[in-house]
Design a protein around this motif. Structure first.
Motif, PDB file in Angstrom:
ATOM      1  N   LEU A  14      -6.316   5.205   7.871  1.00  0.00           N
ATOM      2  CA  LEU A  14      -6.738   3.805   7.966  1.00  0.00           C
ATOM      3  C   LEU A  14      -8.231   3.658   7.689  1.00  0.00           C
ATOM      4  O   LEU A  14      -8.657   2.714   6.996  1.00  0.00           O
ATOM      5  CB  LEU A  14      -6.398   3.247   9.351  1.00  0.00           C
ATOM      6  N   ASN A  15      -9.023   4.570   8.217  1.00  0.00           N
ATOM      7  CA  ASN A  15     -10.470   4.525   7.957  1.00  0.00           C
ATOM      8  C   ASN A  15     -10.762   4.720   6.472  1.00  0.00           C
ATOM      9  O   ASN A  15     -11.637   4.062   5.903  1.00  0.00           O
ATOM     10  CB  ASN A  15     -11.189   5.603   8.779  1.00  0.00           C
TER      11      ASN A  15
ATOM     12  N   GLN B 162       0.870  -1.168   0.000  1.00  0.00           N
ATOM     13  CA  GLN B 162       0.000   0.000   0.000  1.00  0.00           C
ATOM     14  C   GLN B 162       0.912   1.225   0.000  1.00  0.00           C
ATOM     15  O   GLN B 162       1.653   1.466   0.962  1.00  0.00           O
ATOM     16  CB  GLN B 162      -0.902   0.019   1.235  1.00  0.00           C
TER      17      GLN B 162
ATOM     18  N   HIS C 140     -12.295   0.656   0.292  1.00  0.00           N
ATOM     19  CA  HIS C 140     -12.065  -0.721  -0.167  1.00  0.00           C
ATOM     20  C   HIS C 140     -10.835  -0.796  -1.069  1.00  0.00           C
ATOM     21  O   HIS C 140     -10.857  -1.409  -2.141  1.00  0.00           O
ATOM     22  CB  HIS C 140     -13.283  -1.281  -0.924  1.00  0.00           C
TER      23      HIS C 140
ATOM     24  N   GLU D  28       0.695  -1.419  12.279  1.00  0.00           N
ATOM     25  CA  GLU D  28       0.704  -1.686  10.846  1.00  0.00           C
ATOM     26  C   GLU D  28       2.098  -2.139  10.394  1.00  0.00           C
ATOM     27  O   GLU D  28       3.108  -1.791  10.998  1.00  0.00           O
ATOM     28  CB  GLU D  28       0.320  -0.421  10.068  1.00  0.00           C
TER      29      GLU D  28
ATOM     30  N   GLN E 269      -0.363  -9.837   4.147  1.00  0.00           N
ATOM     31  CA  GLN E 269      -1.067  -8.725   4.780  1.00  0.00           C
ATOM     32  C   GLN E 269      -0.516  -7.403   4.265  1.00  0.00           C
ATOM     33  O   GLN E 269       0.588  -7.325   3.735  1.00  0.00           O
ATOM     34  CB  GLN E 269      -0.911  -8.796   6.309  1.00  0.00           C
ATOM     35  N   ARG E 270      -1.275  -6.325   4.444  1.00  0.00           N
ATOM     36  CA  ARG E 270      -0.913  -5.008   3.935  1.00  0.00           C
ATOM     37  C   ARG E 270       0.435  -4.524   4.484  1.00  0.00           C
ATOM     38  O   ARG E 270       0.723  -4.640   5.672  1.00  0.00           O
ATOM     39  CB  ARG E 270      -2.005  -4.015   4.305  1.00  0.00           C
TER      40      ARG E 270
ATOM     41  N   THR F 225      -8.803   3.933   4.012  1.00  0.00           N
ATOM     42  CA  THR F 225      -8.398   2.709   3.320  1.00  0.00           C
ATOM     43  C   THR F 225      -9.486   1.649   3.389  1.00  0.00           C
ATOM     44  O   THR F 225      -9.781   0.975   2.398  1.00  0.00           O
ATOM     45  CB  THR F 225      -7.096   2.154   3.937  1.00  0.00           C
ATOM     46  N   VAL F 226     -10.097   1.527   4.559  1.00  0.00           N
ATOM     47  CA  VAL F 226     -11.160   0.532   4.740  1.00  0.00           C
ATOM     48  C   VAL F 226     -12.426   0.946   3.990  1.00  0.00           C
ATOM     49  O   VAL F 226     -13.019   0.152   3.247  1.00  0.00           O
ATOM     50  CB  VAL F 226     -11.477   0.342   6.244  1.00  0.00           C
ATOM     51  N   ASN F 227     -12.830   2.180   4.155  1.00  0.00           N
ATOM     52  CA  ASN F 227     -14.084   2.646   3.564  1.00  0.00           C
ATOM     53  C   ASN F 227     -14.039   2.726   2.035  1.00  0.00           C
ATOM     54  O   ASN F 227     -15.067   2.607   1.366  1.00  0.00           O
ATOM     55  CB  ASN F 227     -14.468   4.024   4.132  1.00  0.00           C
TER      56      ASN F 227
ATOM     57  N   THR G   3      -7.590  -2.281  -2.158  1.00  0.00           N
ATOM     58  CA  THR G   3      -6.874  -3.561  -2.066  1.00  0.00           C
ATOM     59  C   THR G   3      -5.859  -3.656  -3.183  1.00  0.00           C
ATOM     60  O   THR G   3      -5.992  -3.035  -4.230  1.00  0.00           O
ATOM     61  CB  THR G   3      -7.828  -4.756  -2.159  1.00  0.00           C
TER      62      THR G   3
END
Length: 346
Positions: free
Chosen positions: A335-336, A140, A342, A162, A207-208, A338-340, A344
């Protein structure tokens, strides 16, 4: 007892079994296994003498010369090895796992050490290093213009659990004309690769892994091609930070540096900065106007960054504005996001 062992297997023992490299100080300085101790069988000059004898006279004569040169050193070798490995468990290697490491292993075994003799020596280890760069990693990339605080953000992400690879720390250079900060000394290219492979070894490649956006070279060191191509193809979060915050941050960082260093470094980018802007930048340095100096050189660095950004796949570039000055809040926001979003690597 002497136990021949493969490099891959020994690296699993590195936390409990110290490793000694019996090559010369010059060989060790050029590149070594991170964390290894140098216990040279020969000095730099002695190795040249043995090698010359081997080529010009023969193998047996070279061996005899080797014993003549080391005859009075053996008790010292053992005493040093006891300091390095007081529990008498030790790994040993030379260049190819030949006579030098074999002789040291024999002496330590005779004294009562459990010796792990690395098969194929350092040459085999270098093969292992290159294999690490061929593996697939879930990278990432963290991008952003100069002064955006990417390095501090990476450090915060690491503190939060992380996985992070700090290439600039490994290369001992911050990536710009001013990147040595007038104090950092870069490792050799070989050592840079060894250090990077060692960091990758300790991470879960499924993993990232966060990596700062870099060009192929960091100072005078080059990122291994296979790893760099993975970086270029990975998704990138392009953080946007207010220009004034960037200027203030860089002015504070560069303000403590030697003015001569700053002026010499500015001269290195004269062709790209232009003669007039170079003149203004140097005047600003001499007069202590750090913010003015930073604003001038940022025009060049921002242009360079945008050029690199345009070469990326736009579908894998995600922009994120970070207006909070608190680094912990920035990391949580990142981080939020990255998750929201999506994001990858797939």
């Amino acid at each position: 007892m002497t136990k021949p062992i493969l490099v891959n297997d020994f690296l699993l023992l590195r936390n409990i079994v110290p490793l000694v490299d019996v090559r010369t100080p010059a060989e060790f300085e050029h590149g070594h296994v991170p964390g290894a101790f140098n216990l040279p069988l020969f000095s730099n000059e002695e190795r040249v003498s043995v090698g010359t004898t081997y080529k010009q006279v023969g193998r047996e004569e070279a061996i005899l010369l080797g014993f003549d040169l080391t005859g009075s050193k053996w008790s010292g070798f053992i005493k040093e090895a006891l300091i390095i490995a007081p529990d008498k468990k030790i790994g040993v290697h030379c260049w190819r796992g030949g006579m030098r490491s074999g002789a040291m292993a024999w002496a330590l075994d005779l004294y009562g050490f459990d010796v792990y003799l690395i098969q194929g020596g350092y040459k085999k280890y270098r093969g292992w290093v290159h294999q690490q760069f061929e593996k697939t990693y879930q990278l990432q990339i963290l991008g952003g213009m100069t002064g955006s605080g990417k390095t501090k953000l990476l450090q915060q992400l690491k503190a939060m659990g992380e996985q992070v690879i700090d290439l600039e720390d490994l290369a001992q250079h911050q990536g710009s004309s001013y990147g040595s900060m007038n104090k950092m000394v870069q490792p050799t290219q070989e050592q840079f690769e060894n250090n990077l492979a060692d960091k990758l070894k300790g991470l879960d490649n499924h993993q990232r892994i966060w990596v700062e956006d870099e060009s192929l070279t960091i100072g005078k060191r080059s990122i291994p091609n296979s790893f760099w191509h993975q970086m270029r193809g990975a998704p990138m979060i392009d953080i946007k930070v207010n220009l004034q915050l960037r200027v203030n941050s860089l002015a504070a960082e560069y303000g403590s540096l030697d003015k001569n260093f700053l002026m010499e470094s500015t001269e290195h980018i004269r062709k790209r900065l232009g003669p007039e802007q170079t003149k203004y930048a140097i005047e600003a340095i001499m007069e202590g106007r750090m913010r003015d100096f930073v604003k001038i050189v940022l025009v060049y660095y921002d242009k360079t960054y945008r050029t690199g950004l345009n070469k990326r796949n736009p579908e894998k570039v995600f922009s994120l504005e970070l207006n909070d000055s608190a680094i912990a809040n920035q990391a949580y926001h990142l981080l939020n996001f990255t998750v929201n979003t999506h994001i990858t690597n797939g």
